[in-house]
Write an enzyme that holds these catalytic residues in place. Structure first.
Site, PDB file in Angstrom:
ATOM      1  N   ASN A   9       0.856  -1.188   0.000  1.00 37.25           N
ATOM      2  CA  ASN A   9       0.000   0.000   0.000  1.00 37.25           C
ATOM      3  C   ASN A   9       0.892   1.237   0.000  1.00 37.25           C
ATOM      4  O   ASN A   9       1.487   1.577   1.026  1.00 37.25           O
ATOM      5  CB  ASN A   9      -0.904  -0.028   1.245  1.00 37.25           C
ATOM      6  CG  ASN A   9      -1.727   1.240   1.373  1.00 37.25           C
ATOM      7  OD1 ASN A   9      -1.842   2.013   0.434  1.00 37.25           O
ATOM      8  ND2 ASN A   9      -2.307   1.442   2.548  1.00 37.25           N
ATOM      9  N   TRP A  10       0.952   1.899  -1.135  1.00 40.15           N
ATOM     10  CA  TRP A  10       1.863   3.038  -1.273  1.00 40.15           C
ATOM     11  C   TRP A  10       1.247   4.331  -0.758  1.00 40.15           C
ATOM     12  O   TRP A  10       1.879   5.392  -0.836  1.00 40.15           O
ATOM     13  CB  TRP A  10       2.308   3.183  -2.737  1.00 40.15           C
ATOM     14  CG  TRP A  10       3.181   2.057  -3.210  1.00 40.15           C
ATOM     15  CD1 TRP A  10       3.725   1.058  -2.430  1.00 40.15           C
ATOM     16  CD2 TRP A  10       3.626   1.792  -4.544  1.00 40.15           C
ATOM     17  NE1 TRP A  10       4.475   0.205  -3.200  1.00 40.15           N
ATOM     18  CE2 TRP A  10       4.433   0.622  -4.503  1.00 40.15           C
ATOM     19  CE3 TRP A  10       3.431   2.413  -5.776  1.00 40.15           C
ATOM     20  CZ2 TRP A  10       5.030   0.077  -5.651  1.00 40.15           C
ATOM     21  CZ3 TRP A  10       4.033   1.876  -6.914  1.00 40.15           C
ATOM     22  CH2 TRP A  10       4.818   0.727  -6.850  1.00 40.15           C
ATOM     23  N   LYS A  11       0.038   4.276  -0.290  1.00 43.34           N
ATOM     24  CA  LYS A  11      -0.636   5.450   0.289  1.00 43.34           C
ATOM     25  C   LYS A  11      -0.464   6.672  -0.630  1.00 43.34           C
ATOM     26  O   LYS A  11      -0.428   6.515  -1.841  1.00 43.34           O
ATOM     27  CB  LYS A  11      -0.124   5.714   1.705  1.00 43.34           C
ATOM     28  CG  LYS A  11      -0.162   4.447   2.572  1.00 43.34           C
ATOM     29  CD  LYS A  11      -0.033   4.720   4.034  1.00 43.34           C
ATOM     30  CE  LYS A  11       0.147   3.393   4.772  1.00 43.34           C
ATOM     31  NZ  LYS A  11      -0.164   3.464   6.173  1.00 43.34           N
ATOM     32  N   HIS A  94      -9.786   0.599   4.682  1.00 42.72           N
ATOM     33  CA  HIS A  94      -8.493   0.808   5.346  1.00 42.72           C
ATOM     34  C   HIS A  94      -8.718   1.707   6.564  1.00 42.72           C
ATOM     35  O   HIS A  94      -9.537   2.635   6.523  1.00 42.72           O
ATOM     36  CB  HIS A  94      -7.501   1.456   4.378  1.00 42.72           C
ATOM     37  CG  HIS A  94      -6.108   1.479   4.921  1.00 42.72           C
ATOM     38  ND1 HIS A  94      -5.694   2.413   5.832  1.00 42.72           N
ATOM     39  CD2 HIS A  94      -5.044   0.662   4.711  1.00 42.72           C
ATOM     40  CE1 HIS A  94      -4.421   2.178   6.154  1.00 42.72           C
ATOM     41  NE2 HIS A  94      -4.004   1.118   5.482  1.00 42.72           N
ATOM     42  N   GLU A  96      -7.172   4.115   7.757  1.00 36.54           N
ATOM     43  CA  GLU A  96      -7.013   5.559   7.535  1.00 36.54           C
ATOM     44  C   GLU A  96      -8.278   6.138   6.901  1.00 36.54           C
ATOM     45  O   GLU A  96      -8.651   7.277   7.172  1.00 36.54           O
ATOM     46  CB  GLU A  96      -5.760   5.824   6.681  1.00 36.54           C
ATOM     47  CG  GLU A  96      -4.500   5.609   7.513  1.00 36.54           C
ATOM     48  CD  GLU A  96      -3.259   5.218   6.737  1.00 36.54           C
ATOM     49  OE1 GLU A  96      -3.237   5.359   5.498  1.00 36.54           O
ATOM     50  OE2 GLU A  96      -2.303   4.742   7.373  1.00 36.54           O
ATOM     51  N   GLU A 166      -5.682  -5.614  10.234  1.00 34.99           N
ATOM     52  CA  GLU A 166      -4.722  -4.551  10.491  1.00 34.99           C
ATOM     53  C   GLU A 166      -5.089  -3.849  11.787  1.00 34.99           C
ATOM     54  O   GLU A 166      -5.918  -2.916  11.779  1.00 34.99           O
ATOM     55  CB  GLU A 166      -4.740  -3.536   9.342  1.00 34.99           C
ATOM     56  CG  GLU A 166      -4.381  -4.117   7.996  1.00 34.99           C
ATOM     57  CD  GLU A 166      -3.783  -3.061   7.081  1.00 34.99           C
ATOM     58  OE1 GLU A 166      -2.627  -3.211   6.704  1.00 34.99           O
ATOM     59  OE2 GLU A 166      -4.469  -2.074   6.801  1.00 34.99           O
ATOM     60  N   GLY A 172       1.649   1.983  10.732  1.00 36.32           N
ATOM     61  CA  GLY A 172       2.511   3.159  10.598  1.00 36.32           C
ATOM     62  C   GLY A 172       3.117   3.608  11.914  1.00 36.32           C
ATOM     63  O   GLY A 172       3.661   4.709  12.004  1.00 36.32           O
ATOM     64  N   SER A 207       2.929  -2.380  10.369  1.00 31.01           N
ATOM     65  CA  SER A 207       4.373  -2.284  10.579  1.00 31.01           C
ATOM     66  C   SER A 207       5.114  -3.585  10.287  1.00 31.01           C
ATOM     67  O   SER A 207       6.050  -3.949  11.008  1.00 31.01           O
ATOM     68  CB  SER A 207       4.675  -1.792  12.006  1.00 31.01           C
ATOM     69  OG  SER A 207       4.117  -0.509  12.205  1.00 31.01           O
ATOM     70  N   GLY A 228       2.622  -1.285   4.341  1.00 28.85           N
ATOM     71  CA  GLY A 228       2.597   0.123   3.988  1.00 28.85           C
ATOM     72  C   GLY A 228       4.001   0.664   3.810  1.00 28.85           C
ATOM     73  O   GLY A 228       4.614   0.517   2.751  1.00 28.85           O
ATOM     74  N   GLY A 229       4.535   1.259   4.866  1.00 26.22           N
ATOM     75  CA  GLY A 229       5.836   1.942   4.801  1.00 26.22           C
ATOM     76  C   GLY A 229       6.933   1.130   4.136  1.00 26.22           C
ATOM     77  O   GLY A 229       7.670   1.636   3.282  1.00 26.22           O
TER      78      GLY A 229
HETATM   79  C1  PEP Z   1      -1.044  -0.148   5.754  1.00 23.62           C
HETATM   80  O1  PEP Z   1      -0.990   0.969   5.269  1.00 23.62           O
HETATM   81  O2  PEP Z   1      -1.982  -0.906   5.451  1.00 23.62           O
HETATM   82  C2  PEP Z   1       0.015  -0.560   6.680  1.00 23.62           C
HETATM   83  C3  PEP Z   1      -0.059  -1.746   7.220  1.00 23.62           C
HETATM   84  O3  PEP Z   1       1.010   0.342   6.901  1.00 23.62           O
HETATM   85  P1  PEP Z   1       2.397   0.059   7.694  1.00 23.62           P
HETATM   86  O4  PEP Z   1       2.983  -1.210   7.120  1.00 23.62           O
HETATM   87  O5  PEP Z   1       3.240   1.247   7.392  1.00 23.62           O
HETATM   88  O6  PEP Z   1       2.068  -0.091   9.129  1.00 23.62           O
END
Ligand code: PEP
Length: 248
Positions: A9-11, A94, A96, A166, A172, A207, A228-229
Site C-alpha cells: 500500500n503506497w498510500k 483501510h 485511515e 490490520e 505506521g 508495521s 505500507g511503509g
Molecule cells: C497499511 O498501510 O496498510 C500498513 C499496514 O502500513 P504500515 O505497514 O506502514 O504499518
C-alpha cells in the site's frame, strides 16, 4: 490453504514516474516472490500498469473507490474506472479511510459490493483501535466489521475477497502485533468465515518489516501481508516477499 499474497500500500506517496520506477524494481526481482499486488495512488496507476505490462505475478489495485457506480460525485472514482485501467483489486475499509474520512461499516460494505459487482477483488481491511483492544473488544470489533459486509453481500461473496487484519495501533507506528496476537485474530476470522470451500487469503498488516515478517508469516492462519511503509522501498519489500516464500 489460500495462496501466499503480499500487497504493498503506497498510500499518498510518489509521482507517476517514481511509482513506475519502484514497480519496475520490484518486478525485476519478483520471479521467486509470492503473488504481489501493488496499490499506488489513483493517478499513478496507469504508469505502474504500463511499467508492469507483460510481467507475470504482479497485479495492481487501488486504495479506495466510490460506492456509487457513476453520477454527480465530484472527485470520486468508481469501480468501473479502476477496472478499465486494468486494476484487479481495491482496498476497502483501510483504517485511515475509516478514521480520517469517516467511513463506517455500512459505507465500507457498500464499497465492497461496488467493487465486486464490477469484477474487482476487494481487500477488506478490519482491525481494532488500541482503546478497543485494551477494553477486550478486539474480536467483537472485527466481527462487526465483517458482519456488516456479510449482511450486504452474503458470506460466499465475502469469502471470495481478501481480508486484511490490520490492528489500527500497529499501522505506521512501528508497533507490530506479536505473531500470537495476530494469529489469534486470524484464526477467529477464519472461524467466522466457516467452511465455504473458498480459500480466502487472510493478510496481516501493521508495521510489517523484514525483521518481523518471518515470525508473522510462520503463523498458520496468516496467508500473507499488507505492507505500507516498507513497501515504498523495493529492497525491503522484496526481502519481506522472500521471508514469505520461506515460510509458506
Ligand atoms: C497499511 O498501510 O496498510 C500498513 C499496514 O502500513 P504500515 O505497514 O506502514 O504499518
Amino acid at each position: 490453504m489460500a495462496k501466499p499474497l503480499l500487497a504493498g500500500n503506497w498510500k499518498m506517496h510518489g509521482t507517476a514516474q517514481s511509482a513506475a520506477t519502484l514497480a519496475g524494481q520490484i518486478a525485476d526481482c519478483a520471479a521467486e516472490a509470492p503473488d504481489i499486488i501493488l496499490l499506488p495512488s489513483f493517478v499513478c496507476i496507469p504508469a505502474v500498469i504500463a511499467e508492469l505490462a507483460a510481467r507475470t505475478n504482479i497485479s495492481v489495485g487501488a486504495q479506495n473507490l466510490c460506492q456509487h457506480a457513476q453520477g454527480a460525485y465530484t472527485g470520486e472514482v468508481c469501480a468501473q474506472m479502476l477496472a478499465d485501467l486494468g486494476c484487479s483489486h481495491v482496498l476497502v475499509g483501510h483504517s485511515e479511510r475509516r478514521a480520517l474520512f469517516a467511513e463506517n461499516n455500512q459505507l465500507v460494505a457498500e464499497k465492497f459490493a461496488a467493487a465486486q459487482s464490477t469484477g474487482l477483488t476487494p481487500i477488506l481491511c478490519v482491525g481494532e483501535t488500541l482503546t478497543e483492544r485494551q477494553k477486550g473488544l478486539r474480536l467483537q470489533v472485527v466481527k462487526e466489521q465483517i458482519t456488516a459486509v456479510v449482511d450486504l453481500v452474503g458470506l460466499q461473496n465475502v469469502c471470495r475477497a481478501v481480508i486484511a487484519y490490520e490492528p489500527v495501533w500497529a499501522i505506521g507506528t512501528g508497533e507490530t502485533a506479536t505473531p500470537e496476537q495476530a494469529q489469534e485474530v486470524h484464526a477467529y476470522i477464519r472461524a467466522q468465515l466457516g467452511e465455504q470451500g473458498i480459500p480466502t487469503p487472510l493478510l496481516y498488516g501493521g508495521s510489517v518489516k523484514a525483521d518481523n515478517a518471518a515470525a508473522l508469516f510462520a503463523q498458520p492462519d496468516i496467508d500473507g501481508g499488507l505492507v505500507g511503509g516498507a513497501s515504498l522501498e523495493a529492497e525491503q519489500f522484496l526481502n519481506i516477499a522472500q521471508q514469505m516464500v520461506e515460510q509458506k
